[in-house]
Design a protein around this motif. Sequence first.
Motif, PDB file in Angstrom:
ATOM      1  N   ILE A   2      39.642  67.515 -26.235  1.00  0.00           N
ATOM      2  CA  ILE A   2      40.474  68.630 -26.704  1.00  0.00           C
ATOM      3  C   ILE A   2      40.917  69.447 -25.483  1.00  0.00           C
ATOM      4  O   ILE A   2      40.085  69.900 -24.691  1.00  0.00           O
ATOM      5  N   THR A 159      52.014  64.341 -22.309  1.00  0.00           N
ATOM      6  CA  THR A 159      51.737  65.109 -23.530  1.00  0.00           C
ATOM      7  C   THR A 159      53.045  65.279 -24.278  1.00  0.00           C
ATOM      8  O   THR A 159      54.039  65.748 -23.708  1.00  0.00           O
ATOM      9  N   TYR A 191      48.706  64.155 -27.833  1.00  0.00           N
ATOM     10  CA  TYR A 191      49.521  64.767 -28.899  1.00  0.00           C
ATOM     11  C   TYR A 191      49.347  66.279 -28.885  1.00  0.00           C
ATOM     12  O   TYR A 191      48.234  66.787 -28.733  1.00  0.00           O
ATOM     13  N   ASN A 192      50.436  66.997 -29.099  1.00  0.00           N
ATOM     14  CA  ASN A 192      50.380  68.462 -29.168  1.00  0.00           C
ATOM     15  C   ASN A 192      51.356  68.990 -30.213  1.00  0.00           C
ATOM     16  O   ASN A 192      52.532  68.640 -30.194  1.00  0.00           O
ATOM     17  N   ILE A 195      48.446  71.757 -34.705  1.00  0.00           N
ATOM     18  CA  ILE A 195      47.073  71.497 -35.166  1.00  0.00           C
ATOM     19  C   ILE A 195      46.429  72.875 -35.300  1.00  0.00           C
ATOM     20  O   ILE A 195      46.178  73.548 -34.297  1.00  0.00           O
ATOM     21  N   TYR A 201      44.327  68.514 -38.127  1.00  0.00           N
ATOM     22  CA  TYR A 201      43.820  67.597 -37.095  1.00  0.00           C
ATOM     23  C   TYR A 201      43.571  66.217 -37.713  1.00  0.00           C
ATOM     24  O   TYR A 201      44.006  65.196 -37.158  1.00  0.00           O
ATOM     25  N   LYS A 205      45.339  62.675 -36.786  1.00  0.00           N
ATOM     26  CA  LYS A 205      44.528  61.535 -36.334  1.00  0.00           C
ATOM     27  C   LYS A 205      44.859  60.273 -37.139  1.00  0.00           C
ATOM     28  O   LYS A 205      44.942  59.174 -36.600  1.00  0.00           O
ATOM     29  N   TRP A 214      43.876  65.475 -27.644  1.00  0.00           N
ATOM     30  CA  TRP A 214      44.681  66.391 -28.460  1.00  0.00           C
ATOM     31  C   TRP A 214      44.798  67.711 -27.729  1.00  0.00           C
ATOM     32  O   TRP A 214      43.791  68.242 -27.234  1.00  0.00           O
TER      33      TRP A 214
END
Length: 319
Positions: A2, A159, A191-192, A195, A201, A205, A214
């Motif tokens: 994270i 990203t 990934y951004n 979330i 989240y 996923k 993430w």
Amino acid sequence: MIILAPLHGFTDFIFRNVYARHFTGIDMAVSPFISLTHSSKVNPRKAKDVLPANNLSIPVIPQILGNQPDLFIQMCQFLDGWGYEEINWNLGCPVKSIANKKRGSGLLPHPELLRSILEQIVPEIKQKLSIKLRLGYYDKDEINRIIPVLNDFPLKNITIHPRIGIQMYEGEIIHQGLNDIINSINHEVIYNGDIVDLKSYNEAKLKYPSIKSWMIGRGIYYNPWLAEEIKCGLETDKTNQRIKLLDFFCDLYQELLKHKGETQTINKIKDLWQLFCFIFGNHQKVINQISHAVSLAEIEEITIRVIETVSGTKQNAVR
Ligand SMILES: Cc1cc2nc3c(=O)[nH]c(=O)nc-3n(C[C@H](O)[C@H](O)[C@H](O)COP(=O)(O)O)c2cc1C
């Protein structure tokens, strides 16, 4: 993994350090952008946020915003002196005045210019380069001309925030075709975007099974337990967390005061509460109260009062 997203004006070293004293789950952070400016020498004050002595809690990757290869290389050399082994390049900033100068997401409609900049900087910098970008500035299909360029260079990771520049931070995330995009990139993809709780989240996923890392920005302010909830797969019962929350806010206020004068601290806290208010039910009322406060004592008093309302962010969080 994270990663704390860069939020200019929010996720500076003061926030990162205080956050790490009270919450777990964040593995690293990308710093808010350091903007390149014309100068024969880097001004260390511009890079103060990534001064190693200020960053002993969460490992940080400095982010650079700009498109001039000579200045980019100069900044990387400076940051090499501070021991940084990775640099993140901001190709996502949507602010019009920046994008109009082909900086941030404004570079995404220009793949050949991107190639030329990468050809100049990659061989000259010691660090690994990672890139944070959107799908495009005007159009989501701009990414299709960007990917072949990215694939030609030895990048650490990419990203993706799946919006386009003109959307700013609002509007729907563009999920359509994203798995194909991810699969066509030869680098690790992070990934951004949006979330904000365990549910979003888990949905991301499921949608993107190949993603291992993430990046989360605003969600950490909406729910400071989010990273730790993701790590353990369980929501925290917030009813027993009032003292922890109060400790966190008091620590943050004191730390801000240590680095800034009272007026600047009050203004900064008001900015931060634009995001923190979502922890609490009736967030508009909270934000009105905080924004009218005239002293730190008053802000502390309001903070104590609103923390009394915490009974679980799930019911209360209003986005
Ligand atoms: C106030 C604010 C400041 C931001 N500053 C930066 C920045 O300095 N660099 C960057 O790459 N992205 C920046 N972003 C974009 C975020 O890193 C992130 O891509 C975006 O907020 C979506 O993620 P989230 O939904 O998890 O917040 C900023 C976003 C916001 C709302």
